[in-house]
Design a protein around this motif. Structure first.
Motif, PDB file in Angstrom:
ATOM      1  N   LEU B  11       0.846  -1.181   0.000  1.00  7.75           N
ATOM      2  CA  LEU B  11       0.000   0.000   0.000  1.00  7.75           C
ATOM      3  C   LEU B  11       0.885   1.235   0.000  1.00  7.75           C
ATOM      4  O   LEU B  11       1.682   1.437   0.916  1.00  7.75           O
ATOM      5  CB  LEU B  11      -0.892  -0.015   1.248  1.00  7.75           C
ATOM      6  N   SER B  12       0.718   2.036  -1.052  1.00  2.00           N
ATOM      7  CA  SER B  12       1.453   3.289  -1.138  1.00  2.00           C
ATOM      8  C   SER B  12       0.439   4.413  -1.082  1.00  2.00           C
ATOM      9  O   SER B  12      -0.506   4.425  -1.885  1.00  2.00           O
ATOM     10  CB  SER B  12       2.247   3.353  -2.452  1.00  2.00           C
ATOM     11  N   MET B  13       0.575   5.292  -0.124  1.00  2.00           N
ATOM     12  CA  MET B  13      -0.425   6.338   0.013  1.00  2.00           C
ATOM     13  C   MET B  13       0.239   7.687   0.275  1.00  2.00           C
ATOM     14  O   MET B  13       1.370   7.761   0.762  1.00  2.00           O
ATOM     15  CB  MET B  13      -1.437   6.000   1.103  1.00  2.00           C
ATOM     16  N   ASN B  18      -6.657   8.765   3.843  1.00  2.00           N
ATOM     17  CA  ASN B  18      -7.166   7.690   4.681  1.00  2.00           C
ATOM     18  C   ASN B  18      -7.145   6.384   3.910  1.00  2.00           C
ATOM     19  O   ASN B  18      -7.335   6.377   2.680  1.00  2.00           O
ATOM     20  CB  ASN B  18      -8.612   7.967   5.101  1.00  2.00           C
ATOM     21  N   TYR B  19      -6.964   5.279   4.643  1.00  2.00           N
ATOM     22  CA  TYR B  19      -7.044   3.973   3.981  1.00  2.00           C
ATOM     23  C   TYR B  19      -7.299   2.899   5.011  1.00  2.00           C
ATOM     24  O   TYR B  19      -7.126   3.116   6.214  1.00  2.00           O
ATOM     25  CB  TYR B  19      -5.750   3.658   3.215  1.00  2.00           C
ATOM     26  N   THR B  20      -7.740   1.720   4.519  1.00  2.00           N
ATOM     27  CA  THR B  20      -8.071   0.600   5.403  1.00  2.00           C
ATOM     28  C   THR B  20      -7.352  -0.660   4.952  1.00  2.00           C
ATOM     29  O   THR B  20      -7.320  -0.968   3.751  1.00  2.00           O
ATOM     30  CB  THR B  20      -9.587   0.345   5.425  1.00  2.00           C
ATOM     31  N   VAL B  80       0.688   9.813   8.001  1.00  2.00           N
ATOM     32  CA  VAL B  80       1.950  10.551   8.065  1.00  2.00           C
ATOM     33  C   VAL B  80       3.092   9.578   7.783  1.00  2.00           C
ATOM     34  O   VAL B  80       2.935   8.364   7.922  1.00  2.00           O
ATOM     35  CB  VAL B  80       2.156  11.234   9.431  1.00  2.00           C
ATOM     36  N   HIS B  81       4.249  10.146   7.437  1.00  2.00           N
ATOM     37  CA  HIS B  81       5.387   9.317   7.027  1.00  2.00           C
ATOM     38  C   HIS B  81       5.789   8.303   8.104  1.00  2.00           C
ATOM     39  O   HIS B  81       6.181   7.173   7.793  1.00  2.00           O
ATOM     40  CB  HIS B  81       6.583  10.204   6.674  1.00  2.00           C
ATOM     41  N   ASP B  82       5.658   8.694   9.367  1.00  2.00           N
ATOM     42  CA  ASP B  82       6.060   7.813  10.477  1.00  2.00           C
ATOM     43  C   ASP B  82       5.270   6.513  10.528  1.00  2.00           C
ATOM     44  O   ASP B  82       5.679   5.567  11.210  1.00  2.00           O
ATOM     45  CB  ASP B  82       5.889   8.533  11.821  1.00  2.00           C
ATOM     46  N   LEU B  83       4.159   6.452   9.836  1.00  2.00           N
ATOM     47  CA  LEU B  83       3.359   5.229   9.824  1.00  2.00           C
ATOM     48  C   LEU B  83       3.883   4.196   8.819  1.00  2.00           C
ATOM     49  O   LEU B  83       3.398   3.070   8.777  1.00  2.00           O
ATOM     50  CB  LEU B  83       1.897   5.537   9.511  1.00  2.00           C
ATOM     51  N   SER B  84       4.852   4.578   8.013  1.00  2.00           N
ATOM     52  CA  SER B  84       5.425   3.629   7.057  1.00  2.00           C
ATOM     53  C   SER B  84       6.041   2.454   7.802  1.00  2.00           C
ATOM     54  O   SER B  84       6.917   2.635   8.655  1.00  2.00           O
ATOM     55  CB  SER B  84       6.496   4.313   6.200  1.00  2.00           C
ATOM     56  N   ALA B  85       5.564   1.247   7.502  1.00  2.00           N
ATOM     57  CA  ALA B  85       6.008   0.023   8.192  1.00  2.00           C
ATOM     58  C   ALA B  85       5.253  -1.131   7.562  1.00  2.00           C
ATOM     59  O   ALA B  85       4.426  -0.938   6.669  1.00  2.00           O
ATOM     60  CB  ALA B  85       5.707   0.101   9.685  1.00  2.00           C
ATOM     61  N   LEU B 106       3.214  -0.845   4.145  1.00  2.00           N
ATOM     62  CA  LEU B 106       2.668   0.495   3.944  1.00  2.00           C
ATOM     63  C   LEU B 106       3.784   1.499   3.738  1.00  2.00           C
ATOM     64  O   LEU B 106       4.730   1.577   4.540  1.00  2.00           O
ATOM     65  CB  LEU B 106       1.831   0.903   5.159  1.00  2.00           C
ATOM     66  N   THR B 107       3.671   2.282   2.678  1.00  2.00           N
ATOM     67  CA  THR B 107       4.600   3.379   2.422  1.00  2.00           C
ATOM     68  C   THR B 107       3.780   4.653   2.328  1.00  2.00           C
ATOM     69  O   THR B 107       2.847   4.737   1.512  1.00  2.00           O
ATOM     70  CB  THR B 107       5.372   3.172   1.110  1.00  2.00           C
ATOM     71  N   VAL B 108       4.121   5.628   3.150  1.00  2.00           N
ATOM     72  CA  VAL B 108       3.429   6.910   3.118  1.00  2.00           C
ATOM     73  C   VAL B 108       4.365   7.938   2.498  1.00  2.00           C
ATOM     74  O   VAL B 108       5.473   8.178   3.004  1.00  2.00           O
ATOM     75  CB  VAL B 108       3.013   7.358   4.523  1.00  2.00           C
TER      76      VAL B 108
END
Lengths: 114, 110
Positions: B11-13, B18-20, B80-85, B106-108
């Motif tokens: 998932l790249s956002m 928002n996403y699920t 936010v970028h910190d959620l990339s994991a 996930l990549t933000v």
């Protein structure tokens, strides 16, 4: 804080070698688990133990054995390492089998078999 | 045999969107866990969901559980970028061992 430690972060072994991966937890947890993690496959359970000297096979036990001689320590043994056992190995522990408790993970050991 | 499926796997956002993430499992279970894993690191517990209709929130992440549909969701609000994991869901089997999904990477992006 619960602490789960693993003996090595990185390990390089040769095909046919016997490999020992050690895991120690300091919170008196009854249950301990060994997983391997491969890209796209998530975590797959190799073995788990719910008490000293007790062990149960997980989904992929072939080529592995385990030892639990003390409550705090759970060892994973590769009797004769093969290249397809190159992977990240994660140890985990949890307080009681039937209780709604969190499972805590160690930092992982990245094993490369050449 | 208990099977756990997550989607999407990648998932790249954009930041702020928002996403699920969805987690389906194949047999009855009353315990579902969400974990986060940063590159090169181990798994960190995010949420433990113990009953039908359970909802838990921490910051921009909200997890819910529908045991009848055998579905859990992890909703990301204003990423936010910190959620990339990589995010994993896990379900406890009848044998009381934990079965994991394949993970959602996930990549933000800014």
């Amino acid at each position: 804080d619960v602490k789960v430690t693993q003996s090595s972060r990185y390990l390089v072994k040769r095909t046919g070698e016997k490999v020992f991966l050690e895991c120690v937890q300091d919170m008196d947890h009854e249950n301990m688990f060994w997983y391997r993690q491969d890209p796209g496959l998530g975590l797959r359970l190799i073995y788990f133990s719910y008490d000293v000297k007790m062990k149960e096979k997980g989904d992929i036990p072939e080529g592995y054995s385990v030892s639990r001689e003390k409550k705090e320590r759970f060892s994973l043994i590769l009797e004769s390492a093969s290249t397809n056992q190159t992977s990240m190995y994660l140890c985990a522990s949890r307080m009681r089998l039937a209780a709604y408790n969190e499972q805590f993970f160690g930092p992982g050991t990245r094993l490369t078999v050449l | 045999e208990l099977k756990v499926e997550q989607n999407p796997l990648f998932l790249s956002m954009q930041e702020g969107k928002n996403y699920t993430i969805y987690c389906n499992y194949s047999t009855t279970s009353d315990r579902l866990y969400w974990y986060r894993q940063d590159p090169g690191k181990s798994l960190e517990s995010l949420f433990v969901l113990l009953s039908n209709g359970a909802v838990k929130q921490e910051g921009r992440l909200m997890a819910s559980l529908d045991t009848k549909a055998r579905l859990s969701t992890l909703h990301i609000t204003a990423a936010v970028h910190d959620l990339s994991a990589t995010y994993f869901c896990a379900v406890v089997s009848l044998r009381n061992d934990m079965r994991f999904g394949a993970g959602t990477r996930l990549t933000v992006k800014p």
